[in-house]
Design a protein around this motif. Structure first.
Motif, mmCIF file in Angstrom:
data_model
loop_
_atom_site.group_PDB
_atom_site.id
_atom_site.type_symbol
_atom_site.label_atom_id
_atom_site.label_comp_id
_atom_site.label_asym_id
_atom_site.label_seq_id
_atom_site.Cartn_x
_atom_site.Cartn_y
_atom_site.Cartn_z
ATOM 1 N N GLU A 274 74.002 76.200 66.590
ATOM 2 C CA GLU A 274 74.440 77.524 66.146
ATOM 3 C C GLU A 274 74.329 78.540 67.279
ATOM 4 O O GLU A 274 75.201 79.398 67.430
ATOM 5 C CB GLU A 274 73.619 77.980 64.933
ATOM 6 C CG GLU A 274 73.951 79.370 64.428
ATOM 7 C CD GLU A 274 75.355 79.517 63.843
ATOM 8 O OE1 GLU A 274 75.751 80.682 63.595
ATOM 9 O OE2 GLU A 274 76.058 78.515 63.630
ATOM 10 N N LEU A 275 73.280 78.450 68.086
ATOM 11 C CA LEU A 275 73.136 79.349 69.230
ATOM 12 C C LEU A 275 74.314 79.195 70.179
ATOM 13 O O LEU A 275 74.863 80.197 70.660
ATOM 14 C CB LEU A 275 71.825 79.083 69.967
ATOM 15 C CG LEU A 275 71.590 79.896 71.241
ATOM 16 C CD1 LEU A 275 71.547 81.391 70.940
ATOM 17 C CD2 LEU A 275 70.311 79.434 71.925
ATOM 18 N N ASP B 222 75.601 77.357 77.939
ATOM 19 C CA ASP B 222 75.372 76.121 78.695
ATOM 20 C C ASP B 222 73.976 75.561 78.418
ATOM 21 O O ASP B 222 73.812 74.349 78.202
ATOM 22 C CB ASP B 222 75.554 76.346 80.195
ATOM 23 C CG ASP B 222 77.007 76.565 80.601
ATOM 24 O OD1 ASP B 222 77.916 76.285 79.785
ATOM 25 O OD2 ASP B 222 77.226 77.031 81.740
ATOM 26 N N ALA B 223 72.978 76.426 78.414
ATOM 27 C CA ALA B 223 71.609 75.968 78.143
ATOM 28 C C ALA B 223 71.499 75.432 76.719
ATOM 29 O O ALA B 223 70.902 74.362 76.498
ATOM 30 C CB ALA B 223 70.621 77.110 78.362
ATOM 31 N N ALA B 224 72.070 76.140 75.761
ATOM 32 C CA ALA B 224 72.009 75.692 74.362
ATOM 33 C C ALA B 224 72.700 74.344 74.199
ATOM 34 O O ALA B 224 72.189 73.446 73.515
ATOM 35 C CB ALA B 224 72.631 76.739 73.446
ATOM 36 N N ARG C 141 62.758 77.774 78.649
ATOM 37 C CA ARG C 141 64.073 78.266 79.082
ATOM 38 C C ARG C 141 64.668 79.264 78.090
ATOM 39 O O ARG C 141 65.218 80.293 78.503
ATOM 40 C CB ARG C 141 65.030 77.084 79.293
ATOM 41 C CG ARG C 141 66.398 77.498 79.773
ATOM 42 C CD ARG C 141 66.352 78.078 81.183
ATOM 43 N NE ARG C 141 67.704 78.310 81.661
ATOM 44 C CZ ARG C 141 68.083 79.418 82.297
ATOM 45 N NH1 ARG C 141 67.205 80.353 82.598
ATOM 46 N NH2 ARG C 141 69.327 79.569 82.685
ATOM 47 N N ILE C 142 64.559 78.986 76.809
ATOM 48 C CA ILE C 142 65.129 79.882 75.799
ATOM 49 C C ILE C 142 64.434 81.239 75.846
ATOM 50 O O ILE C 142 65.085 82.285 75.761
ATOM 51 C CB ILE C 142 65.066 79.245 74.393
ATOM 52 C CG1 ILE C 142 65.991 78.023 74.301
ATOM 53 C CG2 ILE C 142 65.376 80.257 73.298
ATOM 54 C CD1 ILE C 142 67.475 78.309 74.461
ATOM 55 N N GLU C 143 63.124 81.246 75.986
ATOM 56 C CA GLU C 143 62.411 82.529 76.068
ATOM 57 C C GLU C 143 62.720 83.260 77.370
ATOM 58 O O GLU C 143 62.764 84.491 77.387
ATOM 59 C CB GLU C 143 60.912 82.319 75.873
ATOM 60 C CG GLU C 143 60.595 81.960 74.427
ATOM 61 C CD GLU C 143 59.126 81.744 74.144
ATOM 62 O OE1 GLU C 143 58.292 81.752 75.090
ATOM 63 O OE2 GLU C 143 58.787 81.543 72.953
#
Length: 173
Positions: free
Chosen positions: A34-35, A63-65, A148-150
């Motif tokens: 979803e992100l 890209d990270a998600a 990474r998300i934070e």
């Protein structure tokens, strides 16, 4: 003449996921999926100040998600769980708030995407201890995701922060 081969293969993995671990990883997979979708929705529809930088930053988030989605799904398969990231599953199970289906001002986009990033981090943090207790190897993947998300959340959220006034306040060591 066609011969059918009997299924004689039997795997003997040293570890298979419990139902709880499977459910935890499925939730993380859904939220990461979803992100990535919300990031692209924002990328296409952001307008306003600092458009270009935010437009590019959203691609970095997507890209990270997507990378983490793939890593989680492949880890699920490695521990004999079937991942489900179909659109209907994502829509029904995500913990992220919906993203608007219209143009969105850049400042609002920053707030919405930061909230989505923090929601994914929240999911990873919520499931972490259970995952770690059952499978420390999978917990290592959660560590990378949270880190990474934070980081991405901090970077995008900084767009709207006001020095020494925004909440949460910095902790000085």
């Amino acid at each position: 003449m066609t011969q059918t081969m009997a299924n004689t293969h039997t795997a003997h993995p040293p570890f298979t996921a419990s139902e709880q671990l499977a459910n935890h990883l499925q939730q993380l997979l859904v939220d990461l999926s979803e992100l990535s979708l919300q990031g692209k929705q924002a990328h296409w529809n952001v307008v306003g100040r600092n458009f270009r930088d935010l437009h590019l930053q959203l691609d970095e988030i997507v890209d990270a998600a997507r990378d983490f989605t793939d890593e989680v799904a492949e880890r699920m398969r490695a521990v004999y769980v079937t991942p489900d990231a179909r659109a209907t599953t994502i829509a029904e199970a995500t913990t992220l708030a919906p993203f608007p289906a219209r143009e969105v001002d850049s400042a609002t986009t920053v707030d919405l995407i930061a909230a989505a990033l923090y929601a994914v981090s929240g999911t990873a943090r919520r499931i972490h201890d259970d995952v770690d207790a059952e499978d420390p190897t999978t917990a290592d993947l959660l560590h990378a995701i949270i880190t990474r998300i934070e980081q991405l959340a901090w970077m995008v959220d900084a767009e709207n922060r006001i020095a020494n006034q925004s909440v949460p306040a910095q902790v000085n060591a």
